[in-house]
Design a protein around this motif. Structure first.
Motif, PDB file in Angstrom:
ATOM      1  N   TYR A 130      -5.625  -6.236  -9.916  1.00 19.85           N
ATOM      2  CA  TYR A 130      -5.466  -6.257  -8.463  1.00 19.85           C
ATOM      3  C   TYR A 130      -4.872  -7.584  -7.990  1.00 19.85           C
ATOM      4  O   TYR A 130      -4.034  -7.623  -7.084  1.00 19.85           O
ATOM      5  CB  TYR A 130      -6.813  -6.016  -7.798  1.00 19.85           C
ATOM      6  CG  TYR A 130      -6.788  -6.113  -6.298  1.00 19.85           C
ATOM      7  CD1 TYR A 130      -6.130  -5.158  -5.522  1.00 19.85           C
ATOM      8  CD2 TYR A 130      -7.415  -7.178  -5.641  1.00 19.85           C
ATOM      9  CE1 TYR A 130      -6.105  -5.251  -4.144  1.00 19.85           C
ATOM     10  CE2 TYR A 130      -7.399  -7.284  -4.257  1.00 19.85           C
ATOM     11  CZ  TYR A 130      -6.733  -6.312  -3.516  1.00 19.85           C
ATOM     12  OH  TYR A 130      -6.706  -6.414  -2.141  1.00 19.85           O
ATOM     13  N   ASP A 144       5.401  -4.618  -3.621  1.00 16.35           N
ATOM     14  CA  ASP A 144       4.134  -5.347  -3.742  1.00 16.35           C
ATOM     15  C   ASP A 144       3.555  -5.598  -2.360  1.00 16.35           C
ATOM     16  O   ASP A 144       3.685  -6.686  -1.779  1.00 16.35           O
ATOM     17  CB  ASP A 144       4.347  -6.663  -4.488  1.00 16.35           C
ATOM     18  CG  ASP A 144       3.032  -7.346  -4.839  1.00 16.35           C
ATOM     19  OD1 ASP A 144       1.971  -6.767  -4.535  1.00 16.35           O
ATOM     20  OD2 ASP A 144       3.061  -8.450  -5.412  1.00 16.35           O
ATOM     21  N   THR A 145       2.907  -4.557  -1.823  1.00 10.79           N
ATOM     22  CA  THR A 145       2.245  -4.672  -0.526  1.00 10.79           C
ATOM     23  C   THR A 145       0.726  -4.590  -0.736  1.00 10.79           C
ATOM     24  O   THR A 145       0.270  -4.057  -1.754  1.00 10.79           O
ATOM     25  CB  THR A 145       2.678  -3.535   0.415  1.00 10.79           C
ATOM     26  OG1 THR A 145       2.224  -2.278  -0.128  1.00 10.79           O
ATOM     27  CG2 THR A 145       4.203  -3.505   0.555  1.00 10.79           C
ATOM     28  N   PRO A 146      -0.049  -5.095   0.216  1.00  5.10           N
ATOM     29  CA  PRO A 146      -1.515  -5.005   0.074  1.00  5.10           C
ATOM     30  C   PRO A 146      -2.008  -3.570  -0.101  1.00  5.10           C
ATOM     31  O   PRO A 146      -2.932  -3.317  -0.873  1.00  5.10           O
ATOM     32  CB  PRO A 146      -2.030  -5.617   1.381  1.00  5.10           C
ATOM     33  CG  PRO A 146      -0.944  -6.561   1.795  1.00  5.10           C
ATOM     34  CD  PRO A 146       0.337  -5.897   1.397  1.00  5.10           C
ATOM     35  N   GLN A 147      -1.363  -2.643   0.616  1.00 12.17           N
ATOM     36  CA  GLN A 147      -1.781  -1.241   0.512  1.00 12.17           C
ATOM     37  C   GLN A 147      -1.508  -0.686  -0.885  1.00 12.17           C
ATOM     38  O   GLN A 147      -2.364  -0.026  -1.485  1.00 12.17           O
ATOM     39  CB  GLN A 147      -1.049  -0.401   1.553  1.00 12.17           C
ATOM     40  CG  GLN A 147      -1.497   1.072   1.560  1.00 12.17           C
ATOM     41  CD  GLN A 147      -0.770   1.885   2.617  1.00 12.17           C
ATOM     42  OE1 GLN A 147       0.234   1.445   3.172  1.00 12.17           O
ATOM     43  NE2 GLN A 147      -1.284   3.072   2.884  1.00 12.17           N
ATOM     44  N   ASN A 148      -0.302  -0.966  -1.417  1.00 11.54           N
ATOM     45  CA  ASN A 148       0.046  -0.488  -2.752  1.00 11.54           C
ATOM     46  C   ASN A 148      -0.849  -1.129  -3.822  1.00 11.54           C
ATOM     47  O   ASN A 148      -1.222  -0.483  -4.809  1.00 11.54           O
ATOM     48  CB  ASN A 148       1.513  -0.764  -3.057  1.00 11.54           C
ATOM     49  CG  ASN A 148       2.447   0.160  -2.315  1.00 11.54           C
ATOM     50  OD1 ASN A 148       2.019   1.196  -1.800  1.00 11.54           O
ATOM     51  ND2 ASN A 148       3.717  -0.215  -2.223  1.00 11.54           N
ATOM     52  N   LEU A 150      -3.919  -2.079  -3.439  1.00 14.40           N
ATOM     53  CA  LEU A 150      -5.233  -1.454  -3.353  1.00 14.40           C
ATOM     54  C   LEU A 150      -5.228  -0.071  -4.009  1.00 14.40           C
ATOM     55  O   LEU A 150      -6.165   0.286  -4.738  1.00 14.40           O
ATOM     56  CB  LEU A 150      -5.657  -1.354  -1.886  1.00 14.40           C
ATOM     57  CG  LEU A 150      -7.124  -0.983  -1.625  1.00 14.40           C
ATOM     58  CD1 LEU A 150      -8.057  -2.027  -2.233  1.00 14.40           C
ATOM     59  CD2 LEU A 150      -7.366  -0.860  -0.122  1.00 14.40           C
ATOM     60  N   ILE A 151      -4.171   0.694  -3.745  1.00 14.17           N
ATOM     61  CA  ILE A 151      -4.063   2.038  -4.346  1.00 14.17           C
ATOM     62  C   ILE A 151      -3.967   1.926  -5.868  1.00 14.17           C
ATOM     63  O   ILE A 151      -4.635   2.670  -6.608  1.00 14.17           O
ATOM     64  CB  ILE A 151      -2.838   2.781  -3.780  1.00 14.17           C
ATOM     65  CG1 ILE A 151      -3.048   3.099  -2.295  1.00 14.17           C
ATOM     66  CG2 ILE A 151      -2.585   4.068  -4.560  1.00 14.17           C
ATOM     67  CD1 ILE A 151      -1.811   3.643  -1.602  1.00 14.17           C
TER      68      ILE A 151
END
Length: 331
Positions: A130, A144-148, A150-151
């Protein structure tokens, strides 16, 4: 030292080359040291649990690609701690055989040690992914985003859960069982820790309200452990049923009551399986765990354990069940 050392082994036949020639001799000297200090084998087992679990802190923070030399050093510390935990886990059994301080609780603790290590280690590896996933995201073309992140971490956690439950838990449980099955036919009851869920349930039922809750909890868990071993080996259970009926009292059979030629035949067919079975234990799987962590792709270990080690487990189980079916038909 040779004869004294050999007396602390379950059997040379059930040890791989690295264990027999490197790890076990080192554990023997450590067991001698602990024996002189009067340290109980269960204390050594519990120490191995804390050391192995403690390695998770370093596995979760280590990365050469992202952190340079400091990350590499953390990786090496994590590896060293897990290896020390394994050495302690091997030492406890040799210490118990050396001092005669064997106990049912020790057997249960020994079986639980590996799970105590790997649960926090797997969680740490998911956390590490993570935090550091540039390599994987760039290869897969994922932004590379926070949402991606996390998923992806949630998916990695699902793989870790699958790897832990269907992977290491089931694989090492079966490997441990086959080692003790082999030892039963080779050395008899005194040289084997082959258990039955029926006997372990009887022990649980005989415990009183005064029995410490932790002991009852461990015993209940061990009943489930032995039931899972038996469920995975129906042809071996059928073989043992026929042996109990022909050479025992219908419920129990002693190894010395089974004809020697039958025991020799079982051992001859079991030996090749024991070689492959050895790959399901700590040394082989930990090599790949260390490798994936050192190349900064820790989550790739989970599919390796699920699919590669899963296939190896199926192969070992298939071969063992096959010759057990043939032997049962001969009785």
């Amino acid at each position: 030292m040779d004869e004294k050392y050999k007396a602390t082994l379950k059997s040379a036949e059930t040890e791989d080359w690295l264990d027999l020639h490197v790890i076990r001799p080192a554990c023997y000297y450590l067991a001698v040291f602990f024996a002189k200090l009067g340290i109980h084998p269960n204390t050594v087992t519990i120490a191995s649990m804390f050391i192995g679990a403690g390695s998770a802190v370093f596995f979760g923070c280590a990365s050469y690609y992202y952190c340079g030399i400091s990350g590499l050093l953390l990786n090496l510390v994590a590896i060293a701690l897990l290896m020390v935990a394994d050495i302690f886990d091997c030492t406890d059994g040799q210490l118990a055989r050396m001092t005669g301080k064997k106990s049912p609780l020790g057997r249960i603790l020994d079986g639980a040690a590996g799970f105590t290590w790997f649960v926090p280690i797997y969680i740490a590896m998911v956390w590490r992914f993570y935090q550091h996933h540039d390599l994987e995201f760039s290869w897969l073309g994922i932004a590379d985003t926070p949402q991606n992140a996390l998923i992806a971490a949630a998916i990695a956690f699902a793989f870790a859960l699958w790897s832990g439950i269907a992977g290491i838990a089931g694989q090492q449980r079966l490997a441990d069982y086959y080692i003790n099955v082999h030892l039963f036919f080779l050395k008899g009851e005194k040289g084997s820790e082959l258990d039955t869920s029926r006997r372990q349930q009887e022990i649980l039922d005989q415990m009183t309200p005064d029995t410490p809750w932790i002991q009852r909890w461990f015993q209940n868990d061990y009943v489930g452990y032995t039931k899972a071993q038996e469920k995975a080996t129906p042809q071996f259970q059928q073989l043992m049923k026929r042996l109990r009926e022909k050479y025992g009292d219908g419920t129990v059979v002693a190894a010395h009551d089974i004809p020697e030629d039958f025991r020799a035949s079982f051992r001859q067919q079991s030996l090749p399986v024991i070689f492959w079975n050895g790959l399901l234990t700590f040394n082989f799987r930990s090599f790949w765990l260390f490798l994936f962590c050192l190349i900064d792709l820790p989550v790739l270990y989970f599919p390796f354990e699920i699919f590669v080690m899963g296939f190896l487990t199926w192969y070992v189980n298939h071969r063992h069940e096959g010759f057990c079916r043939q032997l049962a038909n001969q009785i």
